[in-house]
Motif scaffolding. Structure first.
Motif, short mmCIF file in Angstrom:
data_model
loop_
_atom_site.label_atom_id
_atom_site.label_comp_id
_atom_site.label_asym_id
_atom_site.label_seq_id
_atom_site.Cartn_x
_atom_site.Cartn_y
_atom_site.Cartn_z
N ASP A 212 -11.01 5.98 -9.35
CA ASP A 212 -10.09 4.98 -9.87
C ASP A 212 -10.56 3.55 -9.62
OD1 ASP A 212 -8.32 6.92 -10.74
OD2 ASP A 212 -7.19 6.93 -8.86
N SER A 213 -11.51 3.40 -8.71
CA SER A 213 -11.90 2.06 -8.27
C SER A 213 -12.99 1.45 -9.14
CB SER A 213 -12.38 2.10 -6.81
OG SER A 213 -12.75 0.80 -6.38
N ARG A 214 -12.85 0.18 -9.39
CA ARG A 214 -13.89 -0.57 -10.09
C ARG A 214 -15.02 -0.95 -9.14
NH1 ARG A 214 -10.99 -5.51 -12.92
NH2 ARG A 214 -13.13 -5.82 -13.64
N ARG A 215 -14.82 -0.75 -7.85
CA ARG A 215 -15.83 -1.06 -6.84
C ARG A 215 -16.03 0.19 -5.98
NH1 ARG A 215 -16.77 -6.29 -7.04
NH2 ARG A 215 -17.68 -6.40 -4.97
N TRP A 216 -16.66 1.19 -6.60
CA TRP A 216 -16.73 2.51 -6.01
C TRP A 216 -17.49 2.53 -4.68
CZ3 TRP A 216 -21.35 4.83 -5.02
CH2 TRP A 216 -22.47 4.31 -5.69
N TRP A 217 -18.50 1.68 -4.54
CA TRP A 217 -19.28 1.70 -3.30
C TRP A 217 -18.42 1.20 -2.14
CZ3 TRP A 217 -22.69 4.09 -0.79
CH2 TRP A 217 -23.26 3.55 0.36
N GLN A 218 -17.64 0.16 -2.37
CA GLN A 218 -16.73 -0.30 -1.33
C GLN A 218 -15.67 0.76 -1.03
OE1 GLN A 218 -15.11 -4.14 -2.26
NE2 GLN A 218 -16.96 -5.24 -1.62
N ALA A 219 -15.20 1.43 -2.08
CA ALA A 219 -14.21 2.49 -1.87
C ALA A 219 -14.76 3.60 -0.99
CB ALA A 219 -13.76 3.06 -3.21
N LEU A 220 -16.07 3.81 -1.06
CA LEU A 220 -16.71 4.89 -0.30
C LEU A 220 -17.08 4.46 1.11
CD1 LEU A 220 -17.94 7.78 -0.43
CD2 LEU A 220 -20.08 6.71 -1.18
N SER A 221 -17.40 3.16 1.29
CA SER A 221 -17.99 2.75 2.56
C SER A 221 -17.23 1.69 3.34
CB SER A 221 -19.42 2.23 2.29
OG SER A 221 -19.38 1.11 1.41
N ALA A 222 -16.33 0.93 2.70
CA ALA A 222 -15.66 -0.17 3.39
C ALA A 222 -14.28 0.25 3.90
CB ALA A 222 -15.52 -1.37 2.44
N SER A 223 -13.75 -0.53 4.82
CA SER A 223 -12.36 -0.36 5.23
C SER A 223 -11.46 -0.79 4.09
CB SER A 223 -12.08 -1.18 6.49
OG SER A 223 -12.88 -0.73 7.57
N GLU A 224 -10.21 -0.31 4.12
CA GLU A 224 -9.30 -0.59 3.01
C GLU A 224 -8.25 -1.62 3.40
OE1 GLU A 224 -5.71 1.72 0.83
OE2 GLU A 224 -7.66 2.71 0.62
N LEU A 225 -8.07 -2.59 2.53
CA LEU A 225 -6.98 -3.55 2.62
C LEU A 225 -6.03 -3.23 1.48
CD1 LEU A 225 -5.57 -6.14 3.64
CD2 LEU A 225 -7.08 -7.43 2.10
N ARG A 226 -4.82 -2.78 1.83
CA ARG A 226 -3.86 -2.39 0.81
C ARG A 226 -2.70 -3.38 0.78
NH1 ARG A 226 -1.90 3.64 -0.70
NH2 ARG A 226 -4.15 3.88 -0.43
N LEU A 227 -2.44 -3.93 -0.40
CA LEU A 227 -1.37 -4.90 -0.61
C LEU A 227 -0.33 -4.26 -1.51
CD1 LEU A 227 -3.72 -7.92 -1.42
CD2 LEU A 227 -2.70 -7.38 0.81
N VAL A 228 0.86 -4.04 -1.01
CA VAL A 228 1.93 -3.40 -1.78
C VAL A 228 2.94 -4.49 -2.15
CG1 VAL A 228 3.70 -1.62 -1.79
CG2 VAL A 228 1.56 -1.24 -0.54
N ILE A 229 3.10 -4.72 -3.44
CA ILE A 229 3.92 -5.82 -3.93
C ILE A 229 5.15 -5.27 -4.64
CG2 ILE A 229 4.00 -7.79 -5.50
CD1 ILE A 229 0.95 -8.06 -5.08
N SER A 230 6.31 -5.61 -4.10
CA SER A 230 7.58 -5.27 -4.74
C SER A 230 8.40 -6.53 -4.87
CB SER A 230 8.33 -4.20 -3.93
OG SER A 230 8.57 -4.64 -2.62
#
Length: 296
Positions: free
Chosen positions: A16-34
Motif C-alpha cells: 500500500d505504501s508509495r515508499r516501500w523501502w521505508q515501509a520495510l526498513s524504517a520506524s513508523e510514524l502514524r498520524l491519526v486525524i479525526s
C-alpha cells in the motif's frame, strides 16, 4: 474518536505504501486525524529490515471539530506542525490515517465496455457524482479493482486535504508513504485474519468511530456494497438492526461473519449481535488497547 488498534505491517501493508523501502526498513510514524483529535503513534523497528515494530509513544491532541465537518479544523495544521518539528529530517515511514467522515465510498458494477483509463475515470466520477451529488467536487479517487466481472470499490478523499497534508509534511522533510481512511485499515486487518485462519473471503467488515460505523459486505471476494451509518453509544444495536435488514433483503448474506477490527469484543457485544458470528480482530498492542478502553 476512532476505535481502532494500529497493527503495523497488517493494517498498512507494504504494497500500500508509495515508499516501500521505508515501509520495510524504517520506524513508523502514524498520524491519526479525526474531527476531534490528532493521535500520534511511534513504532520503533529492530535493526533488521522487516523486523517487528514496537509501540514506543502514543499521544492524543484534542481538536475543536465535530463529526459533520467536511474537513479537519484549522487548529489541526498548527498542532501537526508542532508535533512534527522535533522529527524534521528524520527517517520515518509516515502513515496518515483519516477519519472515515472525510472519505466517500462507492461500489460500482462491472462494465465490460469500460476498458481505457479515460473511460474508467469517467465511469468512476459519474458514479460518485450520482451518489453524492454536490459533495463531489475536487476529490482524489482511488479504485480497487477485483477480478474479471467483479465490482469496483471506489474511495474518494478531498484533494485539498491530501494536498495540505503533503505540504505540511514536506515542510518538515517528511514524505507520506500511506494516506488512507480508517476503514481501509480495518479491511486489511480483516482480510489478514481470513488468510491466516483459512477462512473464505466473506464477511461484514466494520470500522467504528464514536459517531459512525462504516460497514462493507464482502461475498466470495467481491465487494457488494459499503455504507456509513450514524451511531451513538448504542452502536451494537444500530449494527444489529442494519445486519437484520440486510438478512431480509439478501438471505444469502445471513450467515456471513462480522469482523470487528478494533478493541476486543465484549460478551455483551457478542450477545447483542446474535445470531451473527463475530470475529474478533485484535491488535498485538496491549498497551494501546488498554489506553483505548480507558478512553471509551
Amino acid at each position: 474518536m476512532l476505535h481502532h488498534s494500529p497493527d503495523p505491517g497488517v493494517d498498512c501493508r507494504l504494497t500500500d505504501s508509495r515508499r516501500w523501502w521505508q515501509a520495510l526498513s524504517a520506524s513508523e510514524l502514524r498520524l491519526v486525524i479525526s474531527s476531534d483529535a490528532l493521535e500520534v503513534f511511534q513504532f520503533q523497528r529492530s535493526w533488521l529490515p522487516g523486523g517487528r515494530l514496537q509501540l514506543t509513544h502514543h499521544q492524543r491532541y484534542d481538536l475543536p471539530g465535530n463529526a459533520q465537518d467536511p474537513l479537519p479544523p484549522d487548529a489541526l495544521w498548527q498542532t501537526l506542525s508542532d508535533v512534527l518539528a522535533p522529527m524534521a529530517g528524520q527517517r520515518w515511514h509516515v502513515v496518515v490515517v483519516l477519519s472515515n467522515q472525510y472519505a466517500r465510498w462507492l461500489v460500482l458494477p462491472w462494465q465490460a465496455e469500460v476498458r481505457s483509463q479515460a473511460d474508467q475515470t469517467a465511469y468512476y466520477r459519474h458514479g460518485l457524482q450520482q451518489a453524492f451529488a454536490s459533495e463531489m467536487q475536487d476529490w482524489q479517487i482511488r479504485a480497487q479493482a477485483g477480478g474479471y466481472g467483479q465490482h469496483r470499490l471506489l474511495t474518494a478523499l478531498p484533494a485539498a486535504l491530501i494536498e495540505k497534508l503533503q505540504v505540511v509534511l514536506a515542510a518538515h522533510g517528511l514524505l507520506p508513504g500511506i494516506i488512507a481512511p480508517a476503514w481501509q485499515l480495518a479491511a486489511n486487518q480483516a482480510l489478514h485474519v481470513m488468510r491466516q485462519q483459512g477462512l473464505p473471503a466473506d464477511g461484514w467488515i466494520v470500522c467504528r468511530e464514536s459517531g459512525s460505523l462504516t460497514v462493507a459486505c464482502l461475498l466470495q471476494g467481491d465487494w457488494q456494497h459499503i455504507r456509513q451509518v450514524p451511531v451513538d453509544t448504542q452502536w451494537q444495536q444500530t449494527l444489529h438492526q442494519l445486519l437484520l435488514r440486510e438478512q431480509v433483503m439478501y438471505p444469502e448474506r445471513a450467515a456471513l461473519p462480522v469482523f470487528l477490527p478494533q478493541l476486543p469484543v465484549s460478551d455483551v457485544s457478542r450477545q447483542s449481535l446474535m445470531p451473527f458470528k463475530v470475529v474478533d480482530v485484535q491488535s498485538f498492542s496491549s498497551l494501546l488497547a488498554s489506553d483505548q478502553q480507558r478512553a471509551s
